[in-house]
Design a protein around this motif. Structure first.
Motif, PDB file in Angstrom:
ATOM      1  N   TYR A   1      37.027 -21.616  20.130  1.00  0.00           N
ATOM      2  CA  TYR A   1      38.129 -20.653  20.190  1.00  0.00           C
ATOM      3  C   TYR A   1      38.236 -19.875  18.884  1.00  0.00           C
ATOM      4  CZ  TYR A   1      42.757 -18.710  20.804  1.00  0.00           C
ATOM      5  OH  TYR A   1      43.802 -17.834  20.911  1.00  0.00           O
TER       6      TYR A   1
ATOM      7  N   ALA B   1      34.269 -22.407  26.323  1.00  0.00           N
ATOM      8  CA  ALA B   1      35.594 -23.045  26.297  1.00  0.00           C
ATOM      9  C   ALA B   1      35.774 -23.921  27.524  1.00  0.00           C
ATOM     10  CB  ALA B   1      36.676 -21.973  26.223  1.00  0.00           C
TER      11      ALA B   1
ATOM     12  N   THR C   1      34.239 -17.642  26.872  1.00  0.00           N
ATOM     13  CA  THR C   1      34.973 -18.251  27.977  1.00  0.00           C
ATOM     14  C   THR C   1      34.235 -19.424  28.610  1.00  0.00           C
ATOM     15  OG1 THR C   1      35.800 -16.053  28.441  1.00  0.00           O
ATOM     16  CG2 THR C   1      36.182 -17.722  30.111  1.00  0.00           C
TER      17      THR C   1
ATOM     18  N   PHE D   1      36.028 -27.298  21.738  1.00  0.00           N
ATOM     19  CA  PHE D   1      36.865 -26.232  22.308  1.00  0.00           C
ATOM     20  C   PHE D   1      37.590 -25.471  21.196  1.00  0.00           C
ATOM     21  CE2 PHE D   1      41.177 -25.006  23.521  1.00  0.00           C
ATOM     22  CZ  PHE D   1      40.900 -24.083  24.518  1.00  0.00           C
TER      23      PHE D   1
ATOM     24  N   SER E   1      47.038 -16.681  20.630  1.00  0.00           N
ATOM     25  CA  SER E   1      47.036 -15.421  21.374  1.00  0.00           C
ATOM     26  C   SER E   1      48.442 -14.895  21.604  1.00  0.00           C
ATOM     27  CB  SER E   1      46.344 -15.639  22.726  1.00  0.00           C
ATOM     28  OG  SER E   1      45.043 -16.137  22.508  1.00  0.00           O
TER      29      SER E   1
ATOM     30  N   GLY F   1      35.840 -17.453  20.932  1.00  0.00           N
ATOM     31  CA  GLY F   1      36.428 -17.655  22.240  1.00  0.00           C
ATOM     32  C   GLY F   1      35.531 -17.277  23.402  1.00  0.00           C
TER      33      GLY F   1
ATOM     34  N   PRO G   1      45.075 -21.995  21.682  1.00  0.00           N
ATOM     35  CA  PRO G   1      45.313 -20.771  22.464  1.00  0.00           C
ATOM     36  C   PRO G   1      46.675 -20.142  22.198  1.00  0.00           C
ATOM     37  CG  PRO G   1      44.340 -22.455  23.833  1.00  0.00           C
ATOM     38  CD  PRO G   1      44.682 -23.114  22.520  1.00  0.00           C
TER      39      PRO G   1
END
Ligand code: FES
Length: 289
Positions: free
Chosen positions: A37, A46, A43, A33, A128, A41, A125
């Protein structure tokens, strides 16, 4: 050791290996994961790697609980009393000594590895939300790839000359080097300068203007040009924009004008931007700012 005891011993060792394997798979999923990322990334990837991480953790804990921990009901038939110290020492040695087939330290280590990897992966994450790098997340919705000196290119990547934009026709253009950017698509159109009732927000080059291609209602491409009228139409909910009046909406749900892009002719004869759009491109979130 009697034969049944040997069999139980072998069973416990195999179960321990199974649990450690499940935790290792969980750790691999968490690492996958994190790597996914960092490298773009994707989706679905992930989601799949997170599913593997949590599934490995769940399987390991379930087998541990079912196979290695004591189960069943217990009945206390006498007054509680402490075992003699020697007996307690023996029981403790039985559970933790090197002769025990259950490698609790190893299992706890594998569990710590799986939980640790998952915890570290969960931090990625956060990138972000943090202002790291040139395209800050807090500005990502406001800025586009257009900047001073970025040339206008066609969908095929060919730089655009002013003569490529013919009278009363629309040419889709993109920022050079960013053909797939979500907020970069624009269109160039040339109209008679005398017809502009309102000066275009980014000015014009002998009637040539460039605007964002994204509808300010919900972000659809404003793909239809009503020839001769100077109006662009969005096919999604029929918003119409009057290019002769500052590209403001004259019909439909859009409430904001199409942002303009200031352009000039570079020394190589091709069109290039002199800055970003005059306003954030795309959907109407900005109209509520
Ligand atoms: S997205 Fe253009 S009118 Fe709704």
């Amino acid at each position: 050791m009697t034969r049944p005891e040997q069999q139980a011993d072998r069973r416990d060792r195999a179960t321990s290996r199974l649990i450690a394997g499940a935790f290792a798979i969980s750790a691999l999923g968490a690492v996958g994961f994190a790597v996914g990322y960092v490298t773009g990334g994707q989706t679905q990837l992930a989601g799949a790697t997170l599913a593997v991480a949590f599934a490995g953790l769940a399987v390991g804990l379930a087998i541990w609980a079912r196979k290695l921990l004591p189960t069943g009901g217990y009945v206390e038939e006498h007054e509680p009393f402490a075992s003699p110290p020697a007996q307690r020492r023996l029981a403790a040695a039985d559970l933790t000594g090197s002769g025990s087939p259950i490698r609790r330290r190893g299992l706890l280590g594998a569990l710590a590895l799986a939980l640790g990897a998952l915890g570290v992966a969960a931090l990625f994450p956060l990138r972000s939300l943090l202002p790291v790098g040139s395209r800050r997340p807090d500005r990502a919705l406001r800025d586009s790839p257009w900047a001073a000196g970025v040339r206008l290119v066609t969908a095929e990547g060919r730089p655009v000359r002013p003569d490529d934009v013919t009278d009363d026709s629309v040419l889709p253009v993109f920022p050079e080097g960013h053909p797939r950017s979500g907020d970069g698509p624009a269109f160039a159109v040339r109209l008679d300068p005398a017809r502009y009732a309102v000066r275009p927000p980014a000015g014009d080059l002998a009637g040539l203007v460039v605007h964002s291609l994204l509808c300010t209602h919900a972000g659809c491409p404003v793909a239809l040009y009503l020839k001769g009228t100077g109006r662009m139409l969005c096919p999604c909910h029929q918003s119409a924009f009057d290019l002769l009046a500052g590209a403001r909406p004259v019909a439909g749900p859009a409430a904001r004008a199409l942002p303009g892009l200031p352009v000039e002719v570079g020394p190589d004869g091709f069109l290039r931007a002199t800055g970003d759009f005059t306003a954030p491109p795309g959907a109407g979130f900005w109209s509520r700012q």
